[in-house]
Write a protein that holds these residues in place. Sequence first.
Motif, PDB file in Angstrom:
ATOM      1  N   ALA A 244       0.954  -1.202   0.053  1.00 33.90           N
ATOM      2  CA  ALA A 244       0.077   0.075   0.035  1.00 33.90           C
ATOM      3  C   ALA A 244       0.860   1.236   0.058  1.00 33.90           C
ATOM      4  O   ALA A 244       2.001   1.501   0.525  1.00 33.90           O
ATOM      5  N   VAL A 245       0.517   2.179  -0.826  1.00 36.27           N
ATOM      6  CA  VAL A 245       1.162   3.448  -0.687  1.00 36.27           C
ATOM      7  C   VAL A 245       0.256   4.756  -0.602  1.00 36.27           C
ATOM      8  O   VAL A 245      -0.751   4.734  -1.242  1.00 36.27           O
ATOM      9  N   PHE A 246       0.775   5.585   0.256  1.00 36.50           N
ATOM     10  CA  PHE A 246       0.136   6.933   0.583  1.00 36.50           C
ATOM     11  C   PHE A 246       0.671   7.907  -0.408  1.00 36.50           C
ATOM     12  O   PHE A 246       1.847   8.134   0.069  1.00 36.50           O
ATOM     13  N   ALA A 247       0.170   8.452  -1.317  1.00 35.71           N
ATOM     14  CA  ALA A 247       0.998   9.520  -2.132  1.00 35.71           C
ATOM     15  C   ALA A 247       0.386  10.765  -1.733  1.00 35.71           C
ATOM     16  O   ALA A 247      -1.005  11.019  -1.773  1.00 35.71           O
ATOM     17  N   VAL A 248       1.012  11.745  -1.037  1.00 38.47           N
ATOM     18  CA  VAL A 248       0.428  12.724  -0.463  1.00 38.47           C
ATOM     19  C   VAL A 248       0.968  14.038  -1.196  1.00 38.47           C
ATOM     20  O   VAL A 248       2.221  14.313  -1.292  1.00 38.47           O
ATOM     21  N   ILE A 249      -0.186  14.776  -1.628  1.00 43.41           N
ATOM     22  CA  ILE A 249       0.181  16.118  -2.538  1.00 43.41           C
ATOM     23  C   ILE A 249      -0.571  17.126  -2.093  1.00 43.41           C
ATOM     24  O   ILE A 249      -1.639  16.899  -1.513  1.00 43.41           O
ATOM     25  N   ARG A 250      -0.135  18.416  -2.526  1.00 48.23           N
ATOM     26  CA  ARG A 250      -1.124  19.524  -2.073  1.00 48.23           C
ATOM     27  C   ARG A 250      -2.548  19.149  -3.100  1.00 48.23           C
ATOM     28  O   ARG A 250      -2.309  19.063  -3.981  1.00 48.23           O
ATOM     29  N   GLY A 251      -3.629  19.747  -2.238  1.00 43.76           N
ATOM     30  CA  GLY A 251      -5.002  19.597  -2.793  1.00 43.76           C
ATOM     31  C   GLY A 251      -5.016  20.002  -4.156  1.00 43.76           C
ATOM     32  O   GLY A 251      -5.910  19.773  -4.966  1.00 43.76           O
ATOM     33  N   ASP A 252      -4.436  21.215  -4.583  1.00 37.39           N
ATOM     34  CA  ASP A 252      -4.721  21.764  -5.876  1.00 37.39           C
ATOM     35  C   ASP A 252      -3.955  21.100  -7.035  1.00 37.39           C
ATOM     36  O   ASP A 252      -3.916  21.453  -8.105  1.00 37.39           O
ATOM     37  N   LEU A 253      -2.968  20.085  -6.766  1.00 44.92           N
ATOM     38  CA  LEU A 253      -2.288  19.260  -7.681  1.00 44.92           C
ATOM     39  C   LEU A 253      -2.904  17.975  -7.884  1.00 44.92           C
ATOM     40  O   LEU A 253      -3.456  17.542  -6.886  1.00 44.92           O
ATOM     41  N   ASP A 254      -2.393  17.321  -8.674  1.00 49.70           N
ATOM     42  CA  ASP A 254      -2.856  15.884  -9.155  1.00 49.70           C
ATOM     43  C   ASP A 254      -1.609  15.043  -9.164  1.00 49.70           C
ATOM     44  O   ASP A 254      -0.333  15.469  -9.493  1.00 49.70           O
ATOM     45  N   VAL A 255      -1.700  13.784  -8.715  1.00 52.22           N
ATOM     46  CA  VAL A 255      -0.393  12.840  -8.691  1.00 52.22           C
ATOM     47  C   VAL A 255      -0.114  12.259 -10.005  1.00 52.22           C
ATOM     48  O   VAL A 255      -1.172  11.955 -10.894  1.00 52.22           O
ATOM     49  N   ASN A 256       1.000  12.496 -10.349  1.00 53.53           N
ATOM     50  CA  ASN A 256       1.631  11.813 -11.697  1.00 53.53           C
ATOM     51  C   ASN A 256       1.979  10.360 -11.607  1.00 53.53           C
ATOM     52  O   ASN A 256       2.810  10.243 -10.950  1.00 53.53           O
ATOM     53  N   GLU A 257       1.122   9.452 -11.951  1.00 51.26           N
ATOM     54  CA  GLU A 257       1.332   8.168 -11.525  1.00 51.26           C
ATOM     55  C   GLU A 257       2.669   7.477 -11.994  1.00 51.26           C
ATOM     56  O   GLU A 257       3.278   6.860 -11.567  1.00 51.26           O
ATOM     57  N   ILE A 258       3.091   8.061 -13.240  1.00 50.36           N
ATOM     58  CA  ILE A 258       4.302   7.618 -13.733  1.00 50.36           C
ATOM     59  C   ILE A 258       5.542   8.114 -12.960  1.00 50.36           C
ATOM     60  O   ILE A 258       6.586   7.366 -12.717  1.00 50.36           O
TER      61      ILE A 258
END
Length: 617
Positions: free
Chosen positions: A334-348
């Motif tokens: 399991a992975v938690f990717a945490v990022i500022r709310g106005d951005l999206d995670v780049n899965e690559i």
Amino acid sequence: MHHALPSRLAPMRMTRLFGHTRRERTDADTENLDLLLRAGFIDQLAAGSYTYMPLGYRTKRKVEAIVRQEMDRAGAQEVFMPAIQPSELWEQSGRYDVFGATLFRVTDRRERALVLAPTHEEVITRLFRDHAQSYRDLPATLYQIQTKFRDEARPRGGLIRVREFTMKDAYSFDMDEAGLDASYTAMFEAYRRIFARCGVPTVPVEADSGAIGGKGSQEFIFIADIGEDTILICNQCGYAANTEKAEFVRPATDRPAGTSPSSVRGEPGEPPRGAQPAETPAPEPPLPTEEIATPGTSTIEALAQLLGIPASRTAKAVLLAATNPHHPTDPPEAVFAVIRGDLDVNEIKLSNALGGRELAPLTEARIRDLGAVPGYASPIGLERRFRVVADTSIMDAPNLVAGANREGYHLRNVNVGRDWEPEIVTDIALGRHGHTCARCGTGTLEERRGIEMGHVFRLGTIYTQAFEVNVLAEDGARRTPIMGCYGIGVDRIVAAAVEANHDDSGIRWPAAIAPYEVHLVALGASRDPAVATDADALYEELRAAGIEVLYDDRDESAGVKFNDADLIGLPFRLTVSSRNLKDGLVEVQPRGSDAARLARSEVTAHLVEQLTAARTG
RNA sequence: CGGGGAGUGGCGCAGCCUGGUAGCGCACUUGACUGGGGGUCAAGAGGCCGCACGUUCAAAUCGUGUCUCCCCGACCA
């Protein structure tokens, strides 16, 4: 030999042509597919499998001929490798598992495991190893035009995403980086010429080179709304990149007082390089964490609205399951990717940060099993049975709102380092429309949809190492050659050429890849023998002049013939009728332009002249 | 793989709810007329109603299962 013509293909009478046009629109979801089906160029056999009918196959052969010419011109040599390959070869490179379900696997009568090749790095590398011995054999670029097989989860988009397709794949081998650069550049230039000649406008964009390494790659993208890829183009400096790769300047964290992001972003300043915050907000002291009730607020958007704060004042946790592609049967982490709310995670980027793990959304059951609640998740206060990757955007953003891991509750004033600790901090943010370009620092990135038509890739030594390839260098040492690989989707060129060149009445083929060059229409031949005689004579005359003619000798009305000619879309339409014949004239109409009447005696010479320039594209 | 839709002459569809003679448009064949933007009339050919099992005197129609195709999502060196 520049601009060598493909050998002329035989002419055809429409009464003999296999396949008919269709009057009614198909339910195809793209223009190119509808037109290709309706004009009788292709036929669908199954999901992601298409037959090229005579018209379509001629066009495909012309595209291949152009590809061959340009590959040969660039110094590449054509080979032809097996599509059926032993799976051991794929195990040796490690891609038997990496390719996953997309790899077509078959078994022969002796239960031997085989693969229907989706690409040919393995075979070419082995071939090279067995036949190249010293630096004198290098540089070498080999290519082939082959059928590739990919068991796509969901074929779609007509010829764009299919399970069996024709690809031109080329592989270069060089002694050093400078050599690779030269080989790469030669292929890059060849690609530009190929797409230009085929009438498919493409933009070269920076692409992700993935977990397998490599020192850079570019995709040739055909910009079209029907595309499945998203690219970002800078409106100032022209920088273009796949979203997965695009470098951008993050908008600064909004101040609680409500400083608008645009006023911050719009300020001129040092052009920042790389994905760094544009501005650093004045230090804000960490405040005590408090739990707040936020019922029914499971999205960042809703949360920001409820609390009256900008999305950049929140922390978003994306929960993913990471699988090691080399050990696909191991239980995923399991992975938690945490990022500022106005951005999206780049899965690559995230995948690359995790050493190439394959990512999939974590199931709701597993999320709850970790003690988190979907929509209200954060790594805060949970037993660490997962990995935590933080985007750099989070590190200097104080007092954020994050999930409380409790249905209907969030935490205010969450601070990284104090309340939670990431295992990895890196850039995992996805570039978006409106972000500032990191290259020039002033332009704005614009989002476009596109279709990947070709890909040039500095591969490096991954395969030459895996297959223990080395050649004797000039100084007597053994060196591992550096590879590049270069692919073009032939079927995609056919589809894109139609998508880029059509109007309401049909296709407008670029002359270089039209199935025929001239559509000769005889009107009323059944009632005026002179028309039949003259059209027949003209057909022979054009053929003798080396022009590829499609001769509509059917006993159909003018309307039917004209509409079919428009739909099939050859570059020139010639009309022979009693009306013109008695004046010694023939009507010439370039597809999409107005018709002109020419003296019968001059028509062939006129067309030869027009076509000579157009043929090479 | 998850969600949704659909399988009936070559193509596009109706019929199914309420079981009983398979129908329409396009395309196709023949003939006549027509003849510069998909023309008219007449006469035709063509259908294990996806497949299997079940219910029934009787199944395109009802039930169960299965296969396939399409769309959305996941996936896509």
